[in-house]
Design a protein around this motif. Structure first.
Motif, PDB file in Angstrom:
ATOM      1  N   SER A   5     -32.737   5.462  35.305  1.00  0.00           N
ATOM      2  CA  SER A   5     -33.224   5.043  36.618  1.00  0.00           C
ATOM      3  C   SER A   5     -32.119   5.154  37.667  1.00  0.00           C
ATOM      4  CB  SER A   5     -33.717   3.594  36.554  1.00  0.00           C
ATOM      5  OG  SER A   5     -32.622   2.737  36.271  1.00  0.00           O
ATOM      6  N   LYS A   8     -43.647   2.710  30.827  1.00  0.00           N
ATOM      7  CA  LYS A   8     -42.239   2.402  30.555  1.00  0.00           C
ATOM      8  C   LYS A   8     -41.359   2.739  31.754  1.00  0.00           C
ATOM      9  CE  LYS A   8     -42.033   2.800  25.489  1.00  0.00           C
ATOM     10  NZ  LYS A   8     -41.421   3.538  24.345  1.00  0.00           N
ATOM     11  N   ILE A  30     -33.292   4.132  29.111  1.00  0.00           N
ATOM     12  CA  ILE A  30     -34.456   3.660  28.361  1.00  0.00           C
ATOM     13  C   ILE A  30     -34.981   4.803  27.485  1.00  0.00           C
ATOM     14  CG2 ILE A  30     -36.799   2.734  28.542  1.00  0.00           C
ATOM     15  CD1 ILE A  30     -34.561   0.849  29.490  1.00  0.00           C
ATOM     16  N   VAL A  62     -27.630  -1.047  35.371  1.00  0.00           N
ATOM     17  CA  VAL A  62     -28.260  -1.041  34.043  1.00  0.00           C
ATOM     18  C   VAL A  62     -27.291  -0.372  33.084  1.00  0.00           C
ATOM     19  CG1 VAL A  62     -30.218  -0.186  32.692  1.00  0.00           C
ATOM     20  CG2 VAL A  62     -30.564  -0.921  35.056  1.00  0.00           C
ATOM     21  N   GLN A  97     -41.889   0.113  34.518  1.00  0.00           N
ATOM     22  CA  GLN A  97     -41.286  -1.178  34.176  1.00  0.00           C
ATOM     23  C   GLN A  97     -39.763  -1.169  34.291  1.00  0.00           C
ATOM     24  OE1 GLN A  97     -42.712  -1.947  30.227  1.00  0.00           O
ATOM     25  NE2 GLN A  97     -44.753  -2.609  30.897  1.00  0.00           N
ATOM     26  N   ASN A  98     -39.178   0.028  34.304  1.00  0.00           N
ATOM     27  CA  ASN A  98     -37.714   0.101  34.266  1.00  0.00           C
ATOM     28  C   ASN A  98     -37.112   0.846  35.451  1.00  0.00           C
ATOM     29  OD1 ASN A  98     -36.819  -1.007  31.450  1.00  0.00           O
ATOM     30  ND2 ASN A  98     -38.644   0.254  31.048  1.00  0.00           N
TER      31      ASN A  98
END
Length: 277
Positions: A239, A270, A251, A247, A273-274
């Motif tokens: 991201s 997914k 992911i 982060v 959400q990230n």
């Protein structure tokens, strides 16, 4: 002025197995293998065959164009052999076209018409012959016709006299493994429109890979060559927050030995959400 913000990258890695002999043509003038009619492309330093990212990318786009039923409306070459591709030339059509959004479009005949520049989401890297796979060790030890390759003879046969005109095609033998391959899919927020379309269209990239497995890469596909399989797959999402240090790690969207092992239907959720915004 167009505003473009990178929101993240989806990175697909793995290996490509040549299920049948693989021929991706190279320039004969650049190879010291006189006598071969149709040589394969080789790395200029190691002389090992490799898969150009342009070959992989171009074939996937061609198959996705056909899958989506897109019109081949742009001439790349008007003289024989005629070469036509699909490319949206209308803003409204472009905004609804996954192929042009993923693979990009050229600026058009008027190069100064910068408003028509559209970002390509996809980067496809060259794929070298694996340096660690057991298949490469066997290929190094095999007594192939040429280093890492076989020479396949074919013949055109006169339908009346049965006279044959032979020709030679160089191929990487079946079983060879190229790795790691890497495809990078960028998620862009273009002019504040968000990235939901980019997230949804990621499935088209996976679809293009699936279509390629059931088609062929390189030349002579209708005569048995060019069947490939994607192996040892891993799909990561990095991201914007990851690149800003907010982060710790990317992911994992999915992983598995084949495309069917990836749970593609869960990728979009997914990513949402990230995003880390």
């Amino acid at each position: 002025m167009p505003n473009l913000m990178l929101k993240g990258k989806v990175i697909i890695t793995g290996a490509i197995e040549a299920v049948t002999g693989l021929h991706i043509g190279g320039a004969a003038a650049g190879l010291d293998i006189g006598g071969i009619d149709n040589p394969v492309i080789r790395h200029p330093v190691t002389r090992e065959p490799y898969i150009p990212g342009s070959s992989l990318r171009g074939k996937m786009r061609s198959l996705l164009d056909k899958h989506l039923g897109l019109e081949a409306n742009k001439f790349i070459q008007r003289r024989e052999p005629v070469v036509r591709v699909h490319e949206c030339d209308d803003e409204e059509k472009y905004l609804q076209c996954p192929a042009c959004q993923i693979f990009g479009v050229t600026p058009g005949d008027q190069r100064r018409d910068w408003n028509r520049l559209k970002p390509s989401r996809l980067i496809v890297r060259d794929v070298l012959l694996s340096q660690t796979h057991e298949a490469t060790r066997r290929l190094r030890e095999a007594k192939t016709d040429l280093p890492f390759t076989e020479v396949k003879w074919e013949a055109a046969i006169d339908r009346i006299t049965a006279a044959a005109v032979p020709r030679q095609n160089e191929r990487v033998p079946a079983g060879a493994v190229f790795s790691p391959f890497e495809m990078v899919y960028n998620l862009f927020d273009l002019n504040g429109t968000g990235i939901e379309n980019d997230i949804q269209w990621l499935t088209h990239l996976l679809k293009a890979m699936e279509l390629l497995e059931d088609d062929y890469l390189g030349g002579y596909g209708s005569r048995g060559a060019g069947k490939i399989a994607f192996r040892e797959l891993k799909v990561l999402f990095k991201s914007r927050a990851y690149y800003e240090g907010k982060v710790d790690k990317p992911i994992v969207l999915g992983e598995g030995d084949t495309l069917r092992d990836l749970n593609v239907s869960q990728f979009a959720e997914k990513i949402r959400q990230n995003l880390g915004d």
